[in-house]
Design a protein around this motif. Structure first.
Motif, short mmCIF file in Angstrom:
data_model
loop_
_atom_site.label_atom_id
_atom_site.label_comp_id
_atom_site.label_asym_id
_atom_site.label_seq_id
_atom_site.Cartn_x
_atom_site.Cartn_y
_atom_site.Cartn_z
N VAL A 26 18.42 63.28 0.85
CA VAL A 26 18.72 62.01 1.52
C VAL A 26 18.12 60.88 0.70
O VAL A 26 16.91 60.82 0.48
CB VAL A 26 18.13 61.98 2.95
CG1 VAL A 26 18.45 60.64 3.62
CG2 VAL A 26 18.68 63.13 3.79
N VAL A 27 18.97 59.97 0.24
CA VAL A 27 18.54 58.82 -0.55
C VAL A 27 18.50 57.60 0.37
O VAL A 27 19.48 57.27 1.03
CB VAL A 27 19.51 58.57 -1.72
CG1 VAL A 27 19.08 57.33 -2.51
CG2 VAL A 27 19.57 59.78 -2.64
N ASP A 44 23.26 64.39 -0.70
CA ASP A 44 24.01 64.68 0.52
C ASP A 44 24.21 63.46 1.41
O ASP A 44 25.26 63.31 2.03
CB ASP A 44 23.29 65.78 1.32
CG ASP A 44 23.21 67.07 0.54
OD1 ASP A 44 24.25 67.70 0.32
OD2 ASP A 44 22.09 67.44 0.12
N HIS A 45 23.21 62.59 1.48
CA HIS A 45 23.30 61.43 2.37
C HIS A 45 22.69 60.21 1.69
O HIS A 45 21.65 60.31 1.02
CB HIS A 45 22.57 61.69 3.69
CG HIS A 45 23.05 62.91 4.41
ND1 HIS A 45 24.19 62.93 5.19
CD2 HIS A 45 22.55 64.18 4.45
CE1 HIS A 45 24.37 64.15 5.68
NE2 HIS A 45 23.38 64.91 5.25
N LEU A 46 23.31 59.07 1.91
CA LEU A 46 22.83 57.79 1.41
C LEU A 46 22.64 56.84 2.58
O LEU A 46 23.54 56.70 3.42
CB LEU A 46 23.82 57.18 0.42
CG LEU A 46 23.57 55.75 -0.03
CD1 LEU A 46 22.26 55.64 -0.82
CD2 LEU A 46 24.75 55.23 -0.86
N SER A 78 27.22 61.96 3.96
CA SER A 78 27.44 60.70 4.66
C SER A 78 26.82 59.52 3.93
O SER A 78 25.92 59.68 3.10
CB SER A 78 26.86 60.76 6.08
OG SER A 78 25.43 60.69 6.05
N ILE A 79 27.33 58.35 4.27
CA ILE A 79 26.77 57.06 3.86
C ILE A 79 26.53 56.26 5.12
O ILE A 79 27.41 56.19 5.99
CB ILE A 79 27.72 56.29 2.93
CG1 ILE A 79 28.01 57.09 1.65
CG2 ILE A 79 27.14 54.92 2.58
CD1 ILE A 79 29.08 56.46 0.77
N ILE A 110 33.68 62.58 3.10
CA ILE A 110 32.38 61.91 3.25
C ILE A 110 32.47 60.99 4.46
O ILE A 110 33.45 60.25 4.62
CB ILE A 110 32.02 61.10 2.00
CG1 ILE A 110 31.82 62.02 0.80
CG2 ILE A 110 30.76 60.27 2.23
CD1 ILE A 110 31.70 61.27 -0.52
N ARG A 111 31.47 61.03 5.33
CA ARG A 111 31.48 60.19 6.52
C ARG A 111 30.74 58.88 6.22
O ARG A 111 29.69 58.89 5.58
CB ARG A 111 30.82 60.91 7.69
CG ARG A 111 31.59 62.14 8.15
CD ARG A 111 30.91 62.90 9.26
NE ARG A 111 29.64 63.47 8.81
CZ ARG A 111 28.44 63.00 9.13
NH1 ARG A 111 28.32 61.93 9.91
NH2 ARG A 111 27.35 63.59 8.68
N VAL A 112 31.29 57.78 6.68
CA VAL A 112 30.68 56.47 6.45
C VAL A 112 30.55 55.76 7.80
O VAL A 112 31.54 55.61 8.52
CB VAL A 112 31.52 55.60 5.49
CG1 VAL A 112 30.78 54.29 5.19
CG2 VAL A 112 31.80 56.35 4.19
N ASN A 113 29.34 55.37 8.13
CA ASN A 113 29.07 54.67 9.38
C ASN A 113 28.19 53.46 9.12
O ASN A 113 27.60 53.32 8.05
CB ASN A 113 28.37 55.61 10.37
CG ASN A 113 29.27 56.76 10.81
OD1 ASN A 113 30.25 56.55 11.51
ND2 ASN A 113 28.93 57.97 10.38
#
Length: 241
Positions: A8-9, A77-79, A128-129, A169-172
């Motif tokens: 996770v970034v 994996d996640h930003l 995800s982002i 990729i999920r973006v929220n």
């Protein structure tokens, strides 16, 4: 979905909401990559997070710095992008704002743009982002917030659009309300206390938010694999008032 052993970034991780997110995902077993502009501040913050933690200094408003950052980080994996600038320093009546002030307000948008574009090819399928906008994207802005509302609206729209373009990729997008962090430190104490009292009385939850409140919402967006394209208000009911 679990965050255990996920990379996770977090950009903007040295204080406030970003630091709270770092603690939250570390407790979930993630491999945490904390990024912030000041390496000294980042090192102090990193020392408080238990687990597998790395730290990188980056100025998110500089495209070349962001490209170099993700070249060093590699696969992820996640930003999470919590901030690019102190929005409160950019407030001002629309007719009094200089062009330079207005353009600098969009540093926040460009920071999200640079980071998402550089990271997207490296994010695992189903990763995800999470962007950070603000309630002014959803609720008519108060005087002095017109340009910042436009910035937050642009980030919210970008997030929804990328949820389709970058799928799977999920973006929220998280839209926080009033949160008690160091962003308010420049306000005179009397003004801050008056604002705090007013918000506590007017919000349905009868308190302002904490960085931990917002971090919980970010963990939800990362771990719920059926949630994408959402602009999530975490505002104590501010939108209703």
């Amino acid at each position: 979905m679990t965050l255990a052993n996920q990379k996770v970034v977090i950009i903007g991780a040295s204080s406030g909401i970003g630091l709270a997110v770092s603690h939250a995902v570390a407790r979930e077993g993630a491999n945490v990559v904390m990024c912030s502009r000041s390496l000294e501040t980042l090192n102090h913050a990193k020392a408080t997070v238990l687990g597998n933690v790395e730290g990188f200094a980056v100025d998110i408003t500089q495209e070349s710095d962001v490209v170099e950052l993700f070249a060093q980080i590699g696969e992820l994996d996640h930003l999470v992008i919590t901030a690019a600038a102190n929005e409160l320093d950019r407030r001002g009546r629309f007719t009094k704002l200089t062009t330079d002030q207005a353009q600098r307000s969009f540093d926040k948008f460009w920071g999200h743009f640079y980071a998402a574009r550089a990271a997207a090819p490296k994010i695992s399928s189903g990763g995800s982002i999470t962007f950070f906008s603000g309630m002014s994207a959803l609720k008519p802005a108060k005087e002095g917030m017109a340009v910042l509302a436009a910035v937050n609206g642009a980030i919210a729209t970008l997030g929804r659009s990328l949820a389709v373009e970058l799928a799977p990729i999920r973006v929220n997008v998280v839209a926080p309300g009033i949160v008690d962090t160091a962003v308010w430190d420049n306000l005179p104490e009397a003004e801050y206390n008056a604002m705090l009292t007013s918000m506590q009385q007017s919000l349905p939850v009868r308190r302002v938010g904490t960085a931990e409140d917002i971090a919980q919402s970010v963990v939800y967006l990362m771990t719920n694999s059926y949630t994408t394209g959402v602009v999530l208000p975490v505002d104590g009911g501010l939108f209703l008032t």
